[in-house]
Scaffold this motif. Structure first.
Motif, PDB file in Angstrom:
ATOM      1  N   PRO A  46      -0.453 -27.952 -45.911  1.00  0.00           N
ATOM      2  CA  PRO A  46       0.318 -27.385 -44.799  1.00  0.00           C
ATOM      3  C   PRO A  46       0.361 -25.860 -44.842  1.00  0.00           C
ATOM      4  O   PRO A  46       0.403 -25.260 -45.911  1.00  0.00           O
ATOM      5  CB  PRO A  46       1.711 -27.966 -45.018  1.00  0.00           C
ATOM      6  N   LYS A  47       0.357 -25.265 -43.653  1.00  0.00           N
ATOM      7  CA  LYS A  47       0.508 -23.814 -43.511  1.00  0.00           C
ATOM      8  C   LYS A  47       1.364 -23.550 -42.285  1.00  0.00           C
ATOM      9  O   LYS A  47       1.395 -24.349 -41.350  1.00  0.00           O
ATOM     10  CB  LYS A  47      -0.856 -23.145 -43.331  1.00  0.00           C
ATOM     11  N   MET A  48       2.032 -22.414 -42.290  1.00  0.00           N
ATOM     12  CA  MET A  48       2.800 -22.008 -41.117  1.00  0.00           C
ATOM     13  C   MET A  48       1.859 -21.390 -40.098  1.00  0.00           C
ATOM     14  O   MET A  48       1.054 -20.519 -40.430  1.00  0.00           O
ATOM     15  CB  MET A  48       3.885 -20.992 -41.485  1.00  0.00           C
ATOM     16  N   TRP A  49       1.978 -21.840 -38.871  1.00  0.00           N
ATOM     17  CA  TRP A  49       1.249 -21.289 -37.730  1.00  0.00           C
ATOM     18  C   TRP A  49       2.300 -20.658 -36.837  1.00  0.00           C
ATOM     19  O   TRP A  49       3.126 -21.371 -36.258  1.00  0.00           O
ATOM     20  CB  TRP A  49       0.488 -22.377 -36.997  1.00  0.00           C
ATOM     21  N   GLY A  50       2.315 -19.348 -36.795  1.00  0.00           N
ATOM     22  CA  GLY A  50       3.346 -18.652 -36.040  1.00  0.00           C
ATOM     23  C   GLY A  50       4.678 -18.828 -36.747  1.00  0.00           C
ATOM     24  O   GLY A  50       4.743 -19.248 -37.908  1.00  0.00           O
ATOM     25  N   PRO A  51       5.768 -18.556 -36.047  1.00  0.00           N
ATOM     26  CA  PRO A  51       7.066 -18.592 -36.711  1.00  0.00           C
ATOM     27  C   PRO A  51       7.665 -19.971 -36.930  1.00  0.00           C
ATOM     28  O   PRO A  51       8.590 -20.116 -37.717  1.00  0.00           O
ATOM     29  CB  PRO A  51       7.957 -17.775 -35.764  1.00  0.00           C
ATOM     30  N   SER A  52       7.122 -21.041 -36.268  1.00  0.00           N
ATOM     31  CA  SER A  52       7.834 -22.316 -36.369  1.00  0.00           C
ATOM     32  C   SER A  52       6.976 -23.578 -36.390  1.00  0.00           C
ATOM     33  O   SER A  52       7.519 -24.676 -36.376  1.00  0.00           O
ATOM     34  CB  SER A  52       8.832 -22.427 -35.209  1.00  0.00           C
ATOM     35  N   ILE A  53       5.664 -23.459 -36.441  1.00  0.00           N
ATOM     36  CA  ILE A  53       4.810 -24.653 -36.483  1.00  0.00           C
ATOM     37  C   ILE A  53       4.254 -24.839 -37.888  1.00  0.00           C
ATOM     38  O   ILE A  53       3.648 -23.924 -38.451  1.00  0.00           O
ATOM     39  CB  ILE A  53       3.634 -24.551 -35.487  1.00  0.00           C
ATOM     40  N   ILE A  54       4.457 -26.009 -38.447  1.00  0.00           N
ATOM     41  CA  ILE A  54       3.858 -26.368 -39.730  1.00  0.00           C
ATOM     42  C   ILE A  54       2.601 -27.154 -39.389  1.00  0.00           C
ATOM     43  O   ILE A  54       2.671 -28.254 -38.828  1.00  0.00           O
ATOM     44  CB  ILE A  54       4.823 -27.187 -40.595  1.00  0.00           C
TER      45      ILE A  54
END
Length: 144
Positions: A46-54
């Protein structure tokens, strides 16, 4: 004309830190569960995409307009009103699965769930894995 930068891209924030900062309650508990569950069923980090999408994995897209970029293959976001799951190939040929899922709403490529207790997790697994397989078959994808 200058090419615009994508708004949603990988950030340095860890998904665990993002979830830890959420307000205590069902949404946070469901996010903690989904982080482990989606990591296990997809086999992707998992990685953060933008401020709120995992997000899990990534794929390249290109539109007829010439706009192109990268996005996660699947993922989720613990929003205030709903848990949003990103099933990026959309809902092609999965009406039977959606009928068995339980309480939910859909958008173009999003599945909205108020709480995980409202859905059948085995059916949700079928939907997520279908989406990942569809992305791998139809797009250039990466596991990281």
């Amino acid at each position: 004309m200058a090419k615009s930068e994508p708004k949603t891209k990988v950030t340095a924030v860890t998904p665990k830190d993002f979830i830890a900062a959420l307000e205590d309650g069902t949404r946070k508990q469901d996010a903690e569960f989904l982080l482990k569950w989606m990591t296990k069923i997809t086999g992707l980090k998992p990685k953060m995409w933008g401020p709120s999408i995992i997000g899990f994995g990534r794929y390249a897209y290109s539109y007829d307009s010439g706009h192109s970029g990268e996005m996660c293959m699947t993922g989720f976001s613990p929003r205030k009103a709903n848990m949003v799951l990103y099933i990026l190939p959309g809902y092609t040929d999965i009406s039977e699965k959606l009928a068995r899922l339980g309480k939910h709403k859909i958008g173009k490529s999003c599945l909205y769930i108020i709480k995980l207790a409202d859905v059948d997790m085995k059916v949700l697994e079928e939907i997520v894995l279908f989406g990942v397989a569809h992305m791998r078959k139809n797009h250039q994808t990466w596991d990281a």
